[in-house]
Structures are given as C-alpha cells and as structure tokens.
Design an enzyme around this catalytic site. Structure first.
Site, PDB file in Angstrom:
ATOM      1  N   GLY A 150       0.839  -1.203   0.000  1.00 35.25           N
ATOM      2  CA  GLY A 150       0.000   0.000   0.000  1.00 35.25           C
ATOM      3  C   GLY A 150       0.874   1.252   0.000  1.00 35.25           C
ATOM      4  N   SER A 151       2.003   1.178   0.664  1.00 35.02           N
ATOM      5  CA  SER A 151       2.924   2.327   0.683  1.00 35.02           C
ATOM      6  C   SER A 151       3.429   2.622  -0.722  1.00 35.02           C
ATOM      7  CB  SER A 151       4.122   2.030   1.587  1.00 35.02           C
ATOM      8  OG  SER A 151       3.691   1.734   2.884  1.00 35.02           O
ATOM      9  N   SER A 171      -4.268  -1.600   0.291  1.00 37.25           N
ATOM     10  CA  SER A 171      -3.156  -2.397   0.822  1.00 37.25           C
ATOM     11  C   SER A 171      -3.634  -3.822   1.075  1.00 37.25           C
ATOM     12  CB  SER A 171      -2.660  -1.791   2.146  1.00 37.25           C
ATOM     13  OG  SER A 171      -1.884  -2.747   2.854  1.00 37.25           O
ATOM     14  N   HIS A 185      -4.838  -6.591   6.948  1.00 40.81           N
ATOM     15  CA  HIS A 185      -5.981  -5.883   6.351  1.00 40.81           C
ATOM     16  C   HIS A 185      -7.129  -6.837   5.957  1.00 40.81           C
ATOM     17  CE1 HIS A 185      -3.209  -2.232   5.616  1.00 40.81           C
ATOM     18  NE2 HIS A 185      -3.788  -2.189   6.778  1.00 40.81           N
ATOM     19  N   ARG A 211       8.145   0.353 -22.385  1.00 43.25           N
ATOM     20  CA  ARG A 211       7.504  -0.890 -22.854  1.00 43.25           C
ATOM     21  C   ARG A 211       6.465  -1.459 -21.889  1.00 43.25           C
ATOM     22  NH1 ARG A 211      11.225  -5.043 -20.327  1.00 43.25           N
ATOM     23  NH2 ARG A 211      13.314  -4.210 -20.541  1.00 43.25           N
ATOM     24  N   GLU A 218      -4.621  -7.851  22.173  1.00 38.64           N
ATOM     25  CA  GLU A 218      -3.604  -7.011  21.524  1.00 38.64           C
ATOM     26  C   GLU A 218      -4.258  -5.704  21.074  1.00 38.64           C
ATOM     27  OE1 GLU A 218      -1.789  -8.945  18.168  1.00 38.64           O
ATOM     28  OE2 GLU A 218      -0.070  -7.572  18.165  1.00 38.64           O
TER      29      GLU A 218
HETATM   30  C1  LIG Z   1      -4.150   4.188   5.597  1.00 34.97           C
HETATM   31  C2  LIG Z   1      -2.951   3.393   5.169  1.00 34.97           C
HETATM   32  N1  LIG Z   1      -2.288   3.754   4.061  1.00 34.97           N
HETATM   33  C3  LIG Z   1      -1.212   3.082   3.637  1.00 34.97           C
HETATM   34  C4  LIG Z   1      -0.742   1.980   4.322  1.00 34.97           C
HETATM   35  C5  LIG Z   1       0.459   1.248   3.828  1.00 34.97           C
HETATM   36  O1  LIG Z   1       0.152  -0.051   3.434  1.00 34.97           O
HETATM   37  P1  LIG Z   1       1.274  -1.199   3.442  1.00 34.97           P
HETATM   38  O2  LIG Z   1       1.430  -1.652   4.852  1.00 34.97           O
HETATM   39  O3  LIG Z   1       0.724  -2.251   2.553  1.00 34.97           O
HETATM   40  O4  LIG Z   1       2.523  -0.586   2.915  1.00 34.97           O
HETATM   41  C6  LIG Z   1      -1.386   1.563   5.480  1.00 34.97           C
HETATM   42  C7  LIG Z   1      -0.864   0.414   6.230  1.00 34.97           C
HETATM   43  O5  LIG Z   1      -1.400  -0.163   7.104  1.00 34.97           O
HETATM   44  C8  LIG Z   1      -2.520   2.288   5.934  1.00 34.97           C
HETATM   45  O6  LIG Z   1      -3.167   1.926   7.038  1.00 34.97           O
END
Ligand SMILES: Cc1ncc(COP(=O)(O)O)c(C=O)c1O
Length: 387
Positions: A57-58, A180, A185, A216, A326
C-alpha cells in the site's frame, strides 16, 4: 483469552493454490499472467477500469503522488489528514508537494469537510483522504466541494476495502485510489497494494513507473511508437520514460489475491456483524460510539474515550492487558503524524488538530477478524460496560 490484532488471514486453501505453482516446470514467478488476472478481478470487484498491482500500500501511495507530480510539475499543496499512515505523508513530501494538515471528524475518523473548505486556496492541487479503519470518509458535501473547487480527490482505501458511499464502493470517487493487502488488512497477498483509476493515461503512467519507468510497460501502442520515433538513438526495449521505481509484485502474491478475493464479501459481512455485536451492546457512555456506520466495512474496533479522561483510559488499557487483547494506541498509524520525529525538522504548517490529538491520546483499536468468537466479544463488552 487470546485476541490478536489479526488471525487466520492466510487460509489452507490459499496455500493449496500456491502449492500448485510449485509443481509447474520452470516457474518464473515474477510479475506475469496471474498478476494481470488479479488486476482484472480486482477492477471487476471494485468497479473501476484499471488496477495496477504493486508490492505494498505504501508503494501505491508513492506511485500515486509521483504520477500526480508528472501531471502537476509545478507542485502545490495537498490536503492530508494527520490520522493516517506515514506513507501517505511521505509520498506527498517525496513528490515535492506540500502537505497541508487538516483535522478529522470523530464520527468517521476521516477528514472533516468544513476544515477542508477552510484550507483550500489557489495552491491546492488535491485532497488525499484516508478512509480510516473501515469508515467511509466521504460525504455528498465533500464531493460537491471538490467538484466546485476543481481540485483532485485521491482516496486511500488501504484500511477500508468494501466500504461504500451512496452504495458505491469507496475507491470509485477519486481520480486515483490506493489499497493495501498487508497481512492485517481485509484481505492479504502477504504484502501488496493496488492502484486504481478510470483514467487511461494515468494507468499507463502507473504501469511505466511501477517497472523502472520503462516505456515498454505501457499499453498505448500509438504513444509507444511516437516516443520510440522521438528517441532514435535509444534501444527501443530500454527507453526509461519517467523517473521510475521497481515496486512490482509477483505471481505467488497474485495467486493468494485471486483466491482471497472470492471470499472478501463474505468476510466483510462477518466483520461487520462482529462490529455491531460489539457496539450495539456497549452501554458505557465513557466510550465513544457515535460513529457514522453507513457503508461500513470494519476491520478493527476503535475504543476511544468520550472525554479526555486519563484515569478512565488507563482502566481500558489495563483491561486489555489483563485479558491478553492485543491493541494499538492512537488508531490508524498510531495517531497524530505531526507528532512523529520524521516531520520534526520540516518547515511546514503544523496546526493544532484537537480531534486527531484526542484519538492519539485517548484512542486505540483492537482486531476484528471473521473468526472472532461471539462469546469473547460479549465478554469484553460486559467488562467494558462495568468500567
Ligand atoms: C491508511 C494506510 N495507508 C497506507 C498503508 C500502507 O500499506 P502497506 O502496509 O501495505 O505498505 C497503510 C498500512 O497499514 C494504511 O493503514
């Protein structure tokens, strides 16, 4: 009691699908047909034209802002929440935009539209909102505002797969949306992320910058041919069109994704049932429960003190510790990003964000996964009600 943040998110049937790959002759396993198939299935599930599978997700955040910088090379301001993940802020900074932090609404844990309205100025390029913890951060007023002010909407749906606004899945409203598939998740591909858009040009930019910036990787044949002609001295297989990255995913993760997407709706339903089992029985008014539940796709119970009452909040945390539950303090991303060391020396506006700070100091979340035991939920609610 054993109540982790997440449990059983990779199933035996996911692993059985993966095992099948290992029987193939000469497997390659880097990005290939299964990645493409997962992108197609994801587009169908969400209802968008293009999905681009990346390794987190990042990375989805990173590419999204990098692509926006290609479209808006002059830069400008991007409105962001401080209750989000660090990569949402870092991606804005790395692309050379200025993050403009705005406070949230406690009912959705998402950006508050009045605060957005007050922050828009001639330098505003986009609103990059986060749908936190399964709550939709959208409202019709916010969508109207974005339209009237002619700014871009980007949706971070990393924590809210399947949440809806007006019965349409969030992730359909922005020019670009990010997901993500980290283990904790709604569904997982071990690590993974998805970038979604209906825009053909953006889709090609994403494919290109996902894979080193190579021409490409794009789908638009006419554009490829044109750029090749413009660069006669380059080997046509190695034209690096944009400043790119390598954030591709692989066939194993795509295989898990293809299997997981089949049960995603069912899991969302179960998690929401858990959520209402918890909050419908919560009677302790010291715990905030006035969330906007329309279009919910919950994956964590947010236990936030109704008042800034240190003594009460300590009792809640003591109970979690006693019951071996937790938890993560501060909700999404640990609370107010503006309090984090990585932003300390940066010369940007750092407004006071009272609602975000309230969640930072008096909020935490605990896991909500499909197989969470009903009795455990009832027992925890009973103990919380007694505090
Ligand atoms: C709101 C949000 N954006 C981005 C991310 C980043 O995702 P990832 O952990 O897959 O890099 C997270 C991660 O938990 C998140 O909660």
């Amino acid at each position: 009691m054993n109540w982790p943040l997440m449990h059983g998110n990779i199933s035996k049937s996911d692993l059985d699908e993966v095992k099948k790959i290992f029987d193939e002759d000469n497997p390659k396993l880097t990005q290939g047909p299964r990645v493409k198939q997962f992108e197609t299935e994801w587009s169908k599930w969400l209802g968008v034209k293009h999905s681009i599978f990346v390794n987190s997700g990042s990375s989805a955040n990173l590419l999204t802002l990098a692509a926006l910088k290609i479209l808006y090379p002059k830069g400008g301001e991007i409105i962001v929440p401080a209750l989000t993940w660090s990569s949402d802020v870092v991606s804005v900074l790395k692309a050379g935009f200025t993050p403009k932090f705005v406070d949230i609404d406690l009912t959705t844990l998402g950006l508050n539209e009045k605060n957005i309205f007050n922050s828009i100025n001639k330098n505003t390029v986009a609103v990059f909102l986060t749908h936190c913890q399964g709550y939709s951060a959208l409202s019709n007023e916010l969508l109207d505002l974005i339209k009237t002010k002619k700014i871009i909407l980007i949706e971070d749906v990393c924590e809210s797969h399947g949440a809806t606004h007006n019965n349409i899945k969030v992730g359909n409203f922005g020019l670009i949306s990010n997901f993500s598939f980290y283990y904790a998740h709604h569904m997982t591909t071990i690590e993974g992320g998805m970038i979604c858009t209906n825009d053909d040009e953006l889709s090609d930019i994403f494919r290109c910058i996902r894979g080193h910036g190579l021409l490409r990787e794009m789908a638009n044949i006419e554009k490829i041919e044109k750029i090749k002609k413009e660069n006669p001295l380059l080997n046509s297989d190695f034209i690096f069109l944009y400043e790119g990255f390598n954030v591709r995913n692989n066939e194993i993760s795509a295989t898990i994704g293809l299997n997981q997407i089949k049960s995603l709706n069912e899991k969302i339903k179960k998690r929401n049932e858990n959520y209402f089992r918890f909050f419908d029985n919560l009677t302790n008014k010291n715990i905030y429960s006035d969330f906007k539940n329309d279009g919910l796709s919950n994956y964590a119970f947010n236990i936030i003190s109704s008042y800034p009452d240190e003594t009460f909040y300590k009792k809640v945390l003591k109970l979690f510790n006693e019951l071996n539950i937790e938890y993560r303090r501060g909700s999404a991303g640990g609370g107010n990003q503006l309090r984090q060391p990585y932003l300390k020396n940066l010369k940007i506006d750092k407004p006071k964000l009272p609602v975000t700070d309230h969640v930072h100091f008096f909020g935490s979340y605990i896991g909500n996964f499909p197989e969470l035991n009903n009795e455990l939920i009832h027992y925890l609610v009973k103990r919380l009600n007694q505090l």
